[in-house]
Design a protein around this motif. Structure first.
Motif, PDB file in Angstrom:
ATOM      1  N   ASN A 396      -4.049 -37.838 -49.890  1.00  0.00           N
ATOM      2  CA  ASN A 396      -4.269 -37.010 -48.698  1.00  0.00           C
ATOM      3  C   ASN A 396      -5.204 -37.713 -47.718  1.00  0.00           C
ATOM      4  O   ASN A 396      -6.079 -37.089 -47.132  1.00  0.00           O
ATOM      5  N   LYS A 397      -5.037 -39.038 -47.591  1.00  0.00           N
ATOM      6  CA  LYS A 397      -5.803 -39.840 -46.629  1.00  0.00           C
ATOM      7  C   LYS A 397      -7.311 -39.702 -46.830  1.00  0.00           C
ATOM      8  O   LYS A 397      -8.085 -39.588 -45.877  1.00  0.00           O
ATOM      9  N   GLY A 398      -7.714 -39.641 -48.085  1.00  0.00           N
ATOM     10  CA  GLY A 398      -9.129 -39.613 -48.409  1.00  0.00           C
ATOM     11  C   GLY A 398      -9.788 -38.259 -48.300  1.00  0.00           C
ATOM     12  O   GLY A 398     -11.007 -38.146 -48.501  1.00  0.00           O
ATOM     13  N   LYS A 399      -9.004 -37.225 -47.990  1.00  0.00           N
ATOM     14  CA  LYS A 399      -9.581 -35.891 -47.801  1.00  0.00           C
ATOM     15  C   LYS A 399      -9.058 -34.925 -48.858  1.00  0.00           C
ATOM     16  O   LYS A 399      -7.991 -35.115 -49.433  1.00  0.00           O
ATOM     17  N   LEU A 400      -9.841 -33.884 -49.079  1.00  0.00           N
ATOM     18  CA  LEU A 400      -9.392 -32.771 -49.903  1.00  0.00           C
ATOM     19  C   LEU A 400      -8.767 -31.713 -49.012  1.00  0.00           C
ATOM     20  O   LEU A 400      -8.973 -31.692 -47.799  1.00  0.00           O
ATOM     21  N   HIS A 401      -8.033 -30.823 -49.593  1.00  0.00           N
ATOM     22  CA  HIS A 401      -7.435 -29.742 -48.821  1.00  0.00           C
ATOM     23  C   HIS A 401      -8.527 -28.746 -48.409  1.00  0.00           C
ATOM     24  O   HIS A 401      -9.586 -28.664 -49.043  1.00  0.00           O
ATOM     25  N   PRO A 402      -8.283 -27.967 -47.353  1.00  0.00           N
ATOM     26  CA  PRO A 402      -9.357 -27.132 -46.796  1.00  0.00           C
ATOM     27  C   PRO A 402      -9.781 -25.947 -47.635  1.00  0.00           C
ATOM     28  O   PRO A 402     -10.767 -25.285 -47.301  1.00  0.00           O
ATOM     29  N   ASP A 403      -9.079 -25.655 -48.715  1.00  0.00           N
ATOM     30  CA  ASP A 403      -9.463 -24.517 -49.546  1.00  0.00           C
ATOM     31  C   ASP A 403     -10.925 -24.685 -49.988  1.00  0.00           C
ATOM     32  O   ASP A 403     -11.289 -25.699 -50.596  1.00  0.00           O
ATOM     33  N   PRO A 404     -11.805 -23.708 -49.714  1.00  0.00           N
ATOM     34  CA  PRO A 404     -13.230 -23.842 -50.077  1.00  0.00           C
ATOM     35  C   PRO A 404     -13.471 -23.982 -51.572  1.00  0.00           C
ATOM     36  O   PRO A 404     -14.549 -24.433 -51.986  1.00  0.00           O
ATOM     37  N   ARG A 405     -12.475 -23.666 -52.382  1.00  0.00           N
ATOM     38  CA  ARG A 405     -12.650 -23.826 -53.827  1.00  0.00           C
ATOM     39  C   ARG A 405     -12.785 -25.298 -54.206  1.00  0.00           C
ATOM     40  O   ARG A 405     -13.419 -25.627 -55.213  1.00  0.00           O
TER      41      ARG A 405
END
Length: 455
Positions: A396-405
């Motif tokens: 994911n291009k070095g990012k996590l998904h926006p879910d706050p979990r």
């Protein structure tokens, strides 16, 4: 209220059956009267962007309306403002409104024009036949019934049965119609009735099943179906007679056994139904090979139960052959992972999710991996939780998904490592003790059943 033909109670015909097991009277058409609905409610829904998806689970006595997350509150408010007798309890979920009903004999439908839909609830006096309550399709062997050669069949009814077994309903329908008036007409009538019920035409189904009564084996299967739709027979001692499978050939035995498990699950005992089917699932030649999707659906209902029933269902799932593949493999694995976590073995649950990851649709994969990381972290296995996080970042291009979990998972990983619980640190200890207890209970239940069958 509905009434379908005849003036005398069908129970009189069934009394004759009890006196002469396995054979229907060959005289005039038996009368049949059915009053299947005890109450009907029509609840108005608010205007919605899309038509709700309905999931009726008779075994848990729930009606679930899946809607857009932004519309959950509006749907819940509309239903709370309406007096609901059949399903008085209501809860909200992130993308659904769930009604809990006072009876397992419940049916529901969404009707009305677009953006003016209604939720129609029906309390029944007989077994429901739609949604998850739909009867299983159990392939019968034409040769066992004396109706020609095994599949692909050598008679019109035999060829129809073989087409029915593989889901080629158009070909099956044509073959069954061609079989009417032949010596194999009883099988054709049985299956024409089954197809009519699947199309929600129970009155036509009854007519065909009545016509199937002459054959000694097919007649017993038809009588069982008629009993399920007759309030005078349903739940009576006569119905218990129809659930006996002694003396039946293998395929007919499977039909009776699976329909008996269906009855048990619908009436609120999915774990008991799963126990009953467990030997049939494990045995490569068992009844469940004729309807694997139904057997797995029954096990899934049991897996969704809270503890301690859920732990026992988990032990049954652990014995499921080829559990990573086949019908409902993903749903079963997810339910098993949650029950493992409930039972004190969250790392085992995370490993279950990992074993099934290749079957997860791309759109569902972020949530699937998030739950896997959470379970690893819950079991204090920060190393494997970290591997899941890095995998997501890499894709994911070095990012996590926006879910706050996800932020909570990262925070948990970065904390100072703790001590692993003994049963998770020591491979010889296996999974949590609760699972071992559940496995022993399930094994004992199966042994008791097998001993009872031998007697």
């Amino acid at each position: 209220m509905q009434s379908w033909g005849g003036v005398a109670p069908f129970v009189a015909i069934l009394t004759l059956l009890a006196a002469a097991p396995g054979r229907f009277p060959s005289t005039a058409e038996p009368p049949f009267q059915l009053d299947s609905v005890s109450s009907i409610e029509r609840l108005r829904l608010p205007a919605l962007k899309r038509r709700p998806t309905l999931d009726v689970d008779a075994s848990s006595a729930t009606v679930r309306l899946e809607v857009a997350p932004a519309e959950v509150a509006r749907v819940a408010a509309a239903l709370r403002a309406t007096s609901r007798i059949a399903c008085p309890s209501l809860t909200e979920e992130p993308a659904a409104v769930v009604l809990r009903c006072r009876t397992h004999l419940v049916s529901a439908a969404i009707s009305g024009p677009r953006q003016a839909e209604t939720l129609d609830l029906r309390e029944l006096r007989v077994l429901p036949w739609d949604g998850r309550a739909r009867p299983p399709r159990v392939a019968l062997d034409p040769a066992e019934l004396g109706m020609g050669a095994p599949c692909p069949g050598s008679t019109p009814a035999g060829r129809g049965e073989c087409a029915f077994a593989r889901g080629a309903d158009d070909k099956a329908l044509a073959a069954f119609r061609a079989a009417l008036g032949t010596p194999e007409a009883s099988l054709a009538e049985l299956r024409l009735g089954d197809l009519e019920l699947e199309a929600n035409r129970p009155a036509e189904a009854v007519r065909h099943w009545q016509a199937a009564r002459a054959h000694p084996v097919v007649g017993r299967l038809a009588g069982s179906r008629l009993c399920e739709l007759d309030p005078d027979c349903f739940g009576s001692p006569i119905m218990q007679d129809f659930q006996r499978s002694d003396g039946l050939p293998s395929s007919a035995h499977a039909d009776v056994l699976l329909r008996g498990a269906r009855l048990r699950a619908i009436l609120g005992d999915p774990l008991g139904a799963a126990r009953q089917l467990s030997p049939e699932i494990v045995d490569a030649h068992g009844a469940c090979r004729r309807s694997p999707a139904f057997c797995r659906e029954t096990l899934l209902s049991a897996l969704r139960l809270p503890l301690p029933a859920g732990s026992e269902a988990l032990s049954l799932w652990m014995e499921l052959p080829d559990r990573r593949h086949g019908p409902l493999a993903l749903d079963l694995a997810r339910a098993a992972a949650e029950r493992a976590a409930d039972s004190g073995a969250p790392v085992f649950g995370a490993s279950v999710l990992g074993s099934i990851s290749e079957q997860v649709p791309a759109a569902q994969l972020p949530a699937h991996l998030l739950r896997q990381a959470e379970l690893y972290l819950q079991g204090n296995d920060r190393a494997r939780a970290s591997v899941v996080v890095e995998f997501v970042r890499a894709h994911n291009k070095g990012k996590l998904h926006p879910d706050p979990r996800w932020a909570k998972v990262v925070e948990g990983i970065e904390q100072r490592p703790g001590v692993l619980p003994t049963q998770l640190r020591d491979p010889a200890a296996g999974v949590a003790p609760e699972l071992a207890t559940a496995a022993a209970t399930a094994s004992k239940a199966r042994a008791l059943k097998l001993n009872g069958d031998r007697r």
